[in-house]
Design an enzyme around this catalytic site. Structure first.
Site, PDB file in Angstrom:
ATOM      1  N   ASP A 135      12.987  -8.395   0.771  1.00 34.87           N
ATOM      2  CA  ASP A 135      13.097  -7.469   1.889  1.00 34.87           C
ATOM      3  C   ASP A 135      12.796  -8.222   3.178  1.00 34.87           C
ATOM      4  O   ASP A 135      12.506  -9.419   3.157  1.00 34.87           O
ATOM      5  CB  ASP A 135      12.142  -6.287   1.702  1.00 34.87           C
ATOM      6  CG  ASP A 135      10.694  -6.706   1.887  1.00 34.87           C
ATOM      7  OD1 ASP A 135      10.264  -7.666   1.209  1.00 34.87           O
ATOM      8  OD2 ASP A 135       9.983  -6.085   2.692  1.00 34.87           O
TER       9      ASP A 135
ATOM     10  N   ARG B  14      10.657  -6.849   5.855  1.00 36.13           N
ATOM     11  CA  ARG B  14       9.572  -6.229   6.623  1.00 36.13           C
ATOM     12  C   ARG B  14       8.312  -7.070   6.528  1.00 36.13           C
ATOM     13  O   ARG B  14       7.865  -7.403   5.425  1.00 36.13           O
ATOM     14  CB  ARG B  14       9.289  -4.819   6.120  1.00 36.13           C
ATOM     15  CG  ARG B  14       8.088  -4.161   6.787  1.00 36.13           C
ATOM     16  CD  ARG B  14       7.885  -2.740   6.326  1.00 36.13           C
ATOM     17  NE  ARG B  14       8.982  -1.880   6.785  1.00 36.13           N
ATOM     18  CZ  ARG B  14       9.056  -0.585   6.523  1.00 36.13           C
ATOM     19  NH1 ARG B  14       8.118   0.012   5.792  1.00 36.13           N
ATOM     20  NH2 ARG B  14      10.071   0.129   6.979  1.00 36.13           N
TER      21      ARG B  14
ATOM     22  N   GLY C  30       2.999 -12.822   0.613  1.00 33.98           N
ATOM     23  CA  GLY C  30       1.622 -13.110   1.014  1.00 33.98           C
ATOM     24  C   GLY C  30       1.532 -13.220   2.523  1.00 33.98           C
ATOM     25  O   GLY C  30       2.180 -12.484   3.266  1.00 33.98           O
TER      26      GLY C  30
ATOM     27  N   SER D 274       6.908  -2.697   2.146  1.00 38.33           N
ATOM     28  CA  SER D 274       8.226  -3.306   2.022  1.00 38.33           C
ATOM     29  C   SER D 274       9.252  -2.390   2.665  1.00 38.33           C
ATOM     30  O   SER D 274       9.112  -1.163   2.625  1.00 38.33           O
ATOM     31  CB  SER D 274       8.593  -3.530   0.547  1.00 38.33           C
ATOM     32  OG  SER D 274       7.591  -4.283  -0.112  1.00 38.33           O
TER      33      SER D 274
ATOM     34  N   THR E 221       5.261  -6.932   0.640  1.00 38.77           N
ATOM     35  CA  THR E 221       6.503  -7.665   0.412  1.00 38.77           C
ATOM     36  C   THR E 221       7.057  -7.274  -0.952  1.00 38.77           C
ATOM     37  O   THR E 221       6.294  -6.921  -1.855  1.00 38.77           O
ATOM     38  CB  THR E 221       6.264  -9.193   0.446  1.00 38.77           C
ATOM     39  OG1 THR E 221       5.865  -9.596   1.749  1.00 38.77           O
ATOM     40  CG2 THR E 221       7.515  -9.959   0.098  1.00 38.77           C
TER      41      THR E 221
ATOM     42  N   SER F  99       3.818  -6.625  -3.135  1.00 39.10           N
ATOM     43  CA  SER F  99       3.191  -5.318  -3.296  1.00 39.10           C
ATOM     44  C   SER F  99       4.118  -4.306  -3.945  1.00 39.10           C
ATOM     45  O   SER F  99       3.657  -3.307  -4.499  1.00 39.10           O
ATOM     46  CB  SER F  99       2.730  -4.796  -1.926  1.00 39.10           C
ATOM     47  OG  SER F  99       3.818  -4.783  -1.012  1.00 39.10           O
TER      48      SER F  99
ATOM     49  N   LYS G 273      12.244 -14.126   4.458  1.00 39.05           N
ATOM     50  CA  LYS G 273      11.315 -14.476   3.390  1.00 39.05           C
ATOM     51  C   LYS G 273      11.935 -15.389   2.347  1.00 39.05           C
ATOM     52  O   LYS G 273      11.273 -15.732   1.368  1.00 39.05           O
ATOM     53  CB  LYS G 273      10.802 -13.195   2.718  1.00 39.05           C
ATOM     54  CG  LYS G 273      10.096 -12.255   3.688  1.00 39.05           C
ATOM     55  CD  LYS G 273       9.611 -10.994   3.014  1.00 39.05           C
ATOM     56  CE  LYS G 273       8.983 -10.045   4.023  1.00 39.05           C
ATOM     57  NZ  LYS G 273       8.502  -8.792   3.397  1.00 39.05           N
TER      58      LYS G 273
ATOM     59  N   ASP H  28       7.045   1.309  -1.972  1.00 35.78           N
ATOM     60  CA  ASP H  28       5.957   0.581  -1.318  1.00 35.78           C
ATOM     61  C   ASP H  28       6.129   0.683   0.190  1.00 35.78           C
ATOM     62  O   ASP H  28       7.206   0.377   0.723  1.00 35.78           O
ATOM     63  CB  ASP H  28       5.955  -0.886  -1.763  1.00 35.78           C
ATOM     64  CG  ASP H  28       4.922  -1.705  -1.025  1.00 35.78           C
ATOM     65  OD1 ASP H  28       3.793  -1.212  -0.839  1.00 35.78           O
ATOM     66  OD2 ASP H  28       5.238  -2.840  -0.635  1.00 35.78           O
TER      67      ASP H  28
END
Length: 275
Positions: free
Chosen positions: A58, A60, A88, A210, A42, A170, A74, A207
Site C-alpha cells: 500500500d 499510506r 516498519g 494501511s 503498512t 499491521s 514502499k 487496518d
C-alpha cells in the site's frame, strides 16, 4: 593536548550511541512519562509464480493517528533483479535498502554480473543482527537469479525465512488469509498480480494504518515491471467548497507591540578579498 570541542567525523551507517544514555535517563524519571514510540501501519505482500516474483504494497505512511504521506513508495530498488518491500519505520527501511543497494552495486561493478538473492539476504541479516532490533525494518526480499525465483523475509532482529508467499505489516492477518486461501504453485502472471492486489486490498480494508493506492512490482528474467499505482484508491478526497478567507475574516482580539532594546557591544568591518 587534544581539544574536547573538535568535531569528529561520523562513522558510516547507523549510530545508537545515545541508547545507553536514554536508558539511564528513563531510570531517573521517577513517575515521569517517557516518550512513546509512534505506531506505524503498512501492508506488504509477495508471491512466487511460475516465471518470477510479484511484490505488492500500500502507499499510506502514518505517524501515530496522523496520515503523514498518501503516496509513500514502499517497494525499494535493490538491484536490477532484486526488489524489496519494507514495513516498519519509513526512514529505517529506506536507509537499510539504500545501504544494501550500494553494496550490491559495487559487487556488480567488480564482477560484471547481477548479485544472487542469498547474498543480499546475508548482508541484511548481518546488518540487522548487529543492531539487535533497534532498526525498525521488516523486509520482504524478492527477485530472480541464476538459481531460480526466490522470496525471503528478514525481520528486524536478523531472522530469515524463505517462503513461497508472505504478508507483513499491521494488515498482514487479513492479507495472509487471502494468500493462504488462493495461493497455488506455478501460477500465471496475471493470476499472481490479482492475488497480491486482493491481499493488499484486504489489509487496507481491515487496518486503519494501511490505505490509499496499491503498488505492484513484477520481477522476471526478462526484466522488472514496477506499476505505480496498480490500483488507485476508490476513496478520493473531494473538497465541497473553496476554503479561502479574505483578510479581516478572523478578528484580532488584542495587539501588543514590545520594543526590543539592543546595545552594540562591538562592531567590526571585514573587507572582501577580490584579488
Amino acid at each position: 593536548m587534544a581539544l574536547s570541542y573538535v568535531l569528529e567525523t561520523q562513522s558510516a551507517g547507523f549510530n545508537f550511541d545515545n541508547a545507553a544514555r536514554n536508558a539511564v535517563l528513563e531510570d531517573k524519571l521517577e513517575g515521569g512519562q517517557t516518550p512513546k514510540p509512534l505506531k506505524t501501519g503498512t501492508t506488504i505482500a509477495g508471491v512466487v509464480f511460475k516465471d518470477g516474483v510479484v511484490l505488492g504494497a500500500d502507499t499510506r505512511a502514518t505517524s501515530s493517528e496522523v496520515v503523514a504521506d498518501k503516496m509513500c513508495a514502499k517497494i525499494h530498488y535493490i538491484a536490477p533483479n532484486i526488489y524489496c518491500c519494507g514495513a516498519g519505520t519509513a526512514a529505517d527501511t529506506q536507509k537499510t535498502t539504500d545501504l544494501l543497494s550500494s553494496n550490491l552495486t559495487i559487487f556488480s561493478l567488480n564482477s560484471g554480473r547481477n548479485p544472487r538473492l542469498v547474498m543480499a539476504v546475508n548482508i541484511l541479516q548481518d546488518m540487522l543482527y548487529r543492531y539487535k532490533g533497534q532498526i525498525g525494518a521488516n523486509l520482504i526480499l524478492g527477485g530472480v537469479d541464476c538459481s531460480g525465483n526466490h522470496l525471503y523475509t528478514v525481520g528486524p532482529y536478523g531472522s530469515v525465512n524463505k517462503v513461497a508467499y508472505l504478508a507483513m505489516g499491521s494488515g498482514d492477518m487479513a492479507a495472509l488469509g487471502i494468500l493462504e486461501d488462493r495461493f497455488k504453485s506455478d501460477m500465471e502472471l496475471e493470476e499472481a498480480k490479482e492475488l497480491v492486489r486482493d491481499a493488499i486490498h484486504a489489509g487496507i480494508m481491515s487496518d486503519l494504518g494501511s490505505g490509499n493506492n496499491i503498488d505492484v512490482c513484477v520481477v522476471t528474467r526478462q526484466g522488472v515491471d514496477y506499476i505505480r499505482p496498480y490500483q488507485e484508491s476508490e476513496y478520493n478526497d473531494k473538497r465541497q467548497r473553496k476554503y479561502k478567507y479574505h483578510p479581516g475574516t478572523t478578528p484580532i482580539l488584542t495587539e501588543e507591540i514590545v520594543p526590543i532594546k539592543l546595545e552594540v557591544v562591538e562592531e567590526t568591518v571585514q573587507r572582501m578579498d577580490t584579488a
